[in-house]
Design a protein around this motif. Sequence first.
Motif, short mmCIF file in Angstrom:
data_model
loop_
_atom_site.label_atom_id
_atom_site.label_comp_id
_atom_site.label_asym_id
_atom_site.label_seq_id
_atom_site.Cartn_x
_atom_site.Cartn_y
_atom_site.Cartn_z
N UNK A 1 -37.95 -36.06 29.16
CA UNK A 1 -37.35 -35.86 30.46
C UNK A 1 -38.63 -35.55 31.53
N UNK A 2 -38.65 -36.29 32.66
CA UNK A 2 -39.50 -36.04 33.70
C UNK A 2 -38.65 -34.83 34.71
N UNK B 1 -30.80 -30.36 51.67
CA UNK B 1 -29.97 -31.58 51.87
C UNK B 1 -30.51 -32.60 52.37
N UNK B 2 -31.50 -32.52 53.16
CA UNK B 2 -32.29 -33.75 53.83
C UNK B 2 -33.32 -34.24 52.94
N UNK B 3 -33.45 -33.47 51.76
CA UNK B 3 -34.76 -33.88 50.79
C UNK B 3 -34.31 -35.12 49.91
N UNK B 4 -35.41 -36.22 49.77
CA UNK B 4 -35.04 -37.19 49.11
C UNK B 4 -36.35 -37.14 48.06
N UNK B 5 -36.11 -37.30 46.76
CA UNK B 5 -36.85 -37.44 45.80
C UNK B 5 -37.03 -38.53 44.89
N UNK B 6 -38.26 -39.09 44.81
CA UNK B 6 -38.51 -40.42 44.08
C UNK B 6 -39.09 -40.30 43.03
N UNK B 7 -39.06 -40.84 41.87
CA UNK B 7 -39.82 -40.85 40.56
C UNK B 7 -40.65 -42.15 40.58
N UNK B 8 -41.80 -42.11 40.39
CA UNK B 8 -42.69 -43.36 40.11
C UNK B 8 -43.35 -43.55 38.76
N UNK C 1 -41.02 -47.73 41.86
CA UNK C 1 -40.03 -46.72 41.97
C UNK C 1 -38.93 -46.80 40.70
N UNK C 2 -38.83 -45.66 40.04
CA UNK C 2 -37.80 -45.46 38.94
C UNK C 2 -36.39 -45.11 39.34
N UNK C 3 -36.47 -44.11 40.24
CA UNK C 3 -35.05 -43.42 40.62
C UNK C 3 -35.21 -42.94 42.07
N UNK C 4 -34.29 -42.51 42.68
CA UNK C 4 -34.36 -41.98 43.84
C UNK C 4 -33.18 -40.91 43.91
N UNK C 5 -33.28 -39.50 44.29
CA UNK C 5 -32.47 -38.59 43.85
C UNK C 5 -32.11 -37.77 45.18
N UNK D 1 -45.27 -45.53 27.39
CA UNK D 1 -46.44 -44.89 26.81
C UNK D 1 -47.71 -45.23 27.60
N UNK D 2 -48.40 -43.91 28.18
CA UNK D 2 -49.62 -44.22 28.56
C UNK D 2 -49.55 -44.55 30.12
N UNK D 3 -48.29 -44.37 30.67
CA UNK D 3 -48.16 -44.74 32.10
C UNK D 3 -48.40 -43.49 33.04
N UNK D 4 -48.81 -43.79 34.30
CA UNK D 4 -48.93 -42.54 35.11
C UNK D 4 -47.71 -42.52 35.87
N UNK D 5 -47.02 -41.44 35.77
CA UNK D 5 -45.87 -40.77 36.56
C UNK D 5 -46.16 -39.60 37.58
N UNK D 6 -45.43 -39.77 38.65
CA UNK D 6 -45.39 -38.92 39.57
C UNK D 6 -44.19 -38.99 40.36
N UNK D 7 -44.11 -37.90 41.50
CA UNK D 7 -42.83 -37.89 42.23
C UNK D 7 -43.10 -37.65 43.65
N UNK D 8 -42.52 -38.23 44.26
CA UNK D 8 -42.69 -38.06 46.08
C UNK D 8 -41.36 -37.29 46.44
N UNK D 9 -41.69 -36.27 47.48
CA UNK D 9 -40.46 -35.43 48.20
C UNK D 9 -40.66 -36.08 49.63
N UNK D 10 -39.48 -36.45 50.22
CA UNK D 10 -39.57 -36.82 51.53
C UNK D 10 -38.30 -35.90 52.46
#
Length: 251
Positions: free
Chosen positions: A127-128, A139-146, A151-155, A180-189
């Motif tokens: 789990x990330x 409630x105005x926040x959008x989080x995207x996993x990469x 882009x993997x998912x938007x929450x 495996x070995x991939x670079x993962x990160x998230x973005x908050x807008x």
Amino acid sequence: MFFHFLLLMTCSVRFLHGSHVSHCDESCADKPVFTPSQLVVRYGSSASATCSVCQHACLTQLSGLEVSVGRLRQNGTMIWWQVKRLTEWDMDAACYYNMDDRQCCSTLPVTVYKPPDNVSISFVGHTLECIVQNVAPVKNLTVTFYRGQTALDQQFSSNANKKPIIASFTLDITTSKKVSGGQYWCEAKLDLGPEGPQPPPVMSSQNITVAMEHLPDPSVIQSGYLQLFLIPIVTVIIIITIIVFIIFKSS
């Protein structure tokens, strides 16, 4: 003479500043009009708005603007509101005038926002988790996993809290060699609509690498299960075959 008149009107509005707008009718024909129609203000910044109380209906009626902070000034049917530093998270303003049995009014929605202090990502099990520190309104926040630039998912959040909070978002990722070995990160807008800052405030986390040992290949797991169950079965079959052969030979 004009100065005394203006001073009188200013004092009159300040007196109404603390009054309560009751039996408010927002459907009246000649209702107050705010400019702008809604406000989006960064916490601690200045803000201002004007209210045109009416066109004709309120010329002989008591009118005012109800708001919890700032300074007010009125000249005829125009009311100006200004605050140098807005530090209230939950507020709005109501502009009104008295009618025979009720008040005709309009409300100015005010959104006070704060970009996050920090955005971080971690990986536990499969789990990330993306942590957004001290953001409002969530409630105005959008989080995207990469993964890399994909882009993997938007929450989103359904939390209605208007004050800054720590928000957590999670994503289960597929357990295979491909991740495996991939670079993962998230973005908050923080998207506050057309009245908010453009472009919307965006903050990204650091990159993390998902290690192979945390992500067993499903083919390996399947092979292990086959060995666990198939070898004893084959062994039993061989033993039974030998016993039957011995019995048959002895007879």
